[in-house]
Design an enzyme around this catalytic site. Sequence first.
Site, PDB file in Angstrom:
ATOM      1  N   TYR A 109       0.804  -1.245   0.000  1.00 55.89           N
ATOM      2  CA  TYR A 109       0.000   0.000   0.000  1.00 55.89           C
ATOM      3  C   TYR A 109       0.828   1.283   0.000  1.00 55.89           C
ATOM      4  O   TYR A 109       0.502   2.217  -0.730  1.00 55.89           O
ATOM      5  CB  TYR A 109      -1.035  -0.041   1.139  1.00 55.89           C
ATOM      6  N   GLU A 151      -9.065  -6.952   3.937  1.00 56.90           N
ATOM      7  CA  GLU A 151      -8.264  -8.036   3.331  1.00 56.90           C
ATOM      8  C   GLU A 151      -7.667  -8.952   4.402  1.00 56.90           C
ATOM      9  O   GLU A 151      -7.587 -10.166   4.217  1.00 56.90           O
ATOM     10  CB  GLU A 151      -7.171  -7.443   2.421  1.00 56.90           C
TER      11      GLU A 151
HETATM   12  C1  HEM Z   1      -6.330   2.148  -1.745  1.00 58.39           C
HETATM   13  C2  HEM Z   1      -5.600   1.626  -2.687  1.00 58.39           C
HETATM   14  C3  HEM Z   1      -6.149   0.816  -3.824  1.00 58.39           C
HETATM   15  C4  HEM Z   1      -7.269   0.992  -4.569  1.00 58.39           C
HETATM   16  C5  HEM Z   1      -8.324   2.095  -4.449  1.00 58.39           C
HETATM   17  C6  HEM Z   1      -7.313  -0.091  -5.542  1.00 58.39           C
HETATM   18  C7  HEM Z   1      -8.306  -0.264  -6.488  1.00 58.39           C
HETATM   19  C8  HEM Z   1      -8.387  -1.329  -7.347  1.00 58.39           C
HETATM   20  C9  HEM Z   1      -9.460  -1.551  -8.278  1.00 58.39           C
HETATM   21  C10 HEM Z   1     -10.655  -0.643  -8.480  1.00 58.39           C
HETATM   22  C11 HEM Z   1      -9.215  -2.716  -8.918  1.00 58.39           C
HETATM   23  C12 HEM Z   1     -10.083  -3.383  -9.986  1.00 58.39           C
HETATM   24  C13 HEM Z   1     -10.932  -4.411  -9.285  1.00 58.39           C
HETATM   25  C14 HEM Z   1     -11.754  -5.239 -10.232  1.00 58.39           C
HETATM   26  O1  HEM Z   1     -11.226  -6.202 -10.750  1.00 58.39           O
HETATM   27  O2  HEM Z   1     -12.890  -4.910 -10.440  1.00 58.39           O
HETATM   28  C15 HEM Z   1      -7.975  -3.233  -8.392  1.00 58.39           C
HETATM   29  C16 HEM Z   1      -7.389  -4.393  -8.830  1.00 58.39           C
HETATM   30  C17 HEM Z   1      -6.097  -4.719  -8.543  1.00 58.39           C
HETATM   31  N1  HEM Z   1      -5.299  -4.126  -7.591  1.00 58.39           N
HETATM   32 FE1  HEM Z   1      -5.778  -2.548  -6.452  1.00 58.39          FE
HETATM   33  N2  HEM Z   1      -6.219  -0.882  -5.376  1.00 58.39           N
HETATM   34  C18 HEM Z   1      -5.480  -0.368  -4.347  1.00 58.39           C
HETATM   35  C19 HEM Z   1      -4.296  -0.890  -3.858  1.00 58.39           C
HETATM   36  C20 HEM Z   1      -3.579  -1.893  -4.445  1.00 58.39           C
HETATM   37  C21 HEM Z   1      -2.272  -2.339  -4.031  1.00 58.39           C
HETATM   38  C22 HEM Z   1      -1.503  -1.785  -2.849  1.00 58.39           C
HETATM   39  C23 HEM Z   1      -1.909  -3.320  -4.888  1.00 58.39           C
HETATM   40  C24 HEM Z   1      -0.598  -4.104  -4.900  1.00 58.39           C
HETATM   41  C25 HEM Z   1       0.465  -3.629  -5.425  1.00 58.39           C
HETATM   42  C26 HEM Z   1      -2.987  -3.525  -5.829  1.00 58.39           C
HETATM   43  C27 HEM Z   1      -3.004  -4.470  -6.830  1.00 58.39           C
HETATM   44  C28 HEM Z   1      -4.080  -4.739  -7.623  1.00 58.39           C
HETATM   45  C29 HEM Z   1      -4.093  -5.779  -8.649  1.00 58.39           C
HETATM   46  C30 HEM Z   1      -2.919  -6.681  -9.012  1.00 58.39           C
HETATM   47  C31 HEM Z   1      -5.372  -5.762  -9.214  1.00 58.39           C
HETATM   48  C32 HEM Z   1      -5.868  -6.629 -10.364  1.00 58.39           C
HETATM   49  C33 HEM Z   1      -5.456  -5.927 -11.617  1.00 58.39           C
HETATM   50  C34 HEM Z   1      -5.905  -6.596 -12.881  1.00 58.39           C
HETATM   51  O3  HEM Z   1      -6.442  -7.686 -12.862  1.00 58.39           O
HETATM   52  O4  HEM Z   1      -5.647  -5.966 -13.918  1.00 58.39           O
HETATM   53  N3  HEM Z   1      -3.985  -2.646  -5.538  1.00 58.39           N
HETATM   54  N4  HEM Z   1      -7.496  -2.372  -7.432  1.00 58.39           N
END
Ligand code: HEM
Length: 415
Positions: A109, A151
């Site tokens: 994060y 989580e």
């Molecule tokens: C407050 C912080 C964060 C927000 C608001 C956020 C938001 C999101 C959103 C909206 C999605 C798409 C979900 C879906 O599949 O419908 C997502 C997917 C994802 N997030 Fe986050 N995220 C955050 C933090 C993180 C962190 C810290 C990581 C790790 C480095 C991360 C890694 C991922 C990955 C790997 C996906 C799937 C991407 C894909 O399939 O293309 N996220 N996140």
Amino acid sequence: MYLKYFFKKKRGLVMLSEKTIDIVKSTVPVLEEYGTTITKTFYKNMFAAHPELLNIFNQANQEQGRQQTALSNTVIAAAKYIDNLAVIVPVVKQIAQKHRSLAVKPEHYPIVGEHLLGAIKEVLGDAATDDIINAWGEAYGAIADAFIGIERDMYTVATEQEGGWLDYKDFTVTDKVQESDVITSFYLRPADGNKVPTYLPGQYITVRVKIPGEPYLLNRQYSLSVAPGQEYFRISVKKEAEGQTHEGRVSNYLHKSVQIGDTIEITAPAGEFTLDKKETPVVFLAAGVGITPLLSMVQTVSAEQPKRAVQFIQAVNNGAEQAFKNELTNIHLQDYSLSFVYANPTEADEQHPYFVKKGYVDQELLTNTLKSDADYYICGPVPFMQAVVHALKELGVQEEKIHFEFFGPAMQLGA
Ligand code: HEM
Ligand SMILES: Cc1cc2nc3c(=O)[nH]c(=O)nc-3n(C[C@H](O)[C@H](O)[C@H](O)COP(=O)(O)OP(=O)(O)OC[C@H]3O[C@@H](n4cnc5c(N)ncnc54)[C@H](O)[C@@H]3O)c2cc1C
């Protein structure tokens, strides 16, 4: 448990200041204008600084801009509701499920926070005053805390359930069955001989593979395509864009290179798109490979609620591409209606007893199948979901009765 703590914090213990809230809210119009530019810049900079994160993120979603849009929409929603984050908890939970299924951890994060704030600064230039950056820093901390807490609970459940585990575990492919010209099922059992955990119909797993020649590990989600309670997991994979310039990497690798006896890594089942236990009627609307979570659901209804009225509409290009025709016709329920809609049927397809329409699922077809008090579960390509959800809303179906799953980052349907 954690949520309660978080909202207690929100109610007064460690709340964001009025000033922070005001500043964050006042930046919403700017974010709406520059949101996707900011998130694109964010990803570019973050991957340059932390290439190891390319082992987690799906590059195809990046290339098509869907992931940037998903993140941007969420950041804007969070900004709008920063003084009442409870409103976006359902969205947070859906994202947290995806994060948990990809082994996103608390230590990630601060990396995202640093590069998100950096990107806001880079894109907005002088308009991003110190006050704005500080307010966003605080707000990001609160949002990140909410994700991390939710989580943490999900990791505990995944690990402590019977047959559960943390992050990735080796599963052996014990069977591989061709379901149609384009879809093949993989039967998966734990390589260590342990039990498979139970799951909710509609949930998915993440498959992680190392493909020769690919510099990073590749992760993809696949819905479990059979009712829970088996001694195995089953996923059913469509080979995407075979032979084209951008052939789907993981799906074609699974089809062509992964054989019975091989092992692949998977995470424990996750996801919020799950079947309710109501007694009221349920309508399933599946297009293409979007049938997978809905097949698990209809089999579960058949096993556990045989009196529940069920309608199943399967839309598919033609009979050759249609998977699970037999499994669908073998569902035994007292009140079950099955319909096949083919976009390009052969003559033989049109003779099938369940064939109802050549073309697409549209408002007219839905008018004829509509049941008052039914819930609708929908899965398929984005244009299909757009059309169906729009038609259902036009027909007066309440939003809370319409449930759908995207086979990619969630999007706004614009309905
Ligand atoms: C407050 C912080 C964060 C927000 C608001 C956020 C938001 C999101 C959103 C909206 C999605 C798409 C979900 C879906 O599949 O419908 C997502 C997917 C994802 N997030 Fe986050 N995220 C955050 C933090 C993180 C962190 C810290 C990581 C790790 C480095 C991360 C890694 C991922 C990955 C790997 C996906 C799937 C991407 C894909 O399939 O293309 N996220 N996140
Ligand atoms: C919750 C969930 C459940 C899912 N369940 C299933 C399921 O049950 N069955 C199933 O088959 N799939 C399912 N999916 C989809 C699956 O996760 C993969 O997205 C799918 O298999 C494609 O992955 P791939 O690696 O083969 O293709 P990718 O390499 O990821 O490519 C995806 C698409 O993008 C195109 N593309 C790639 N790179 C580019 C580029 N540079 N420019 C333009 N276009 C490009 C490809 O042609 C292809 O059409 C699910 C997804 C989610 C999120």
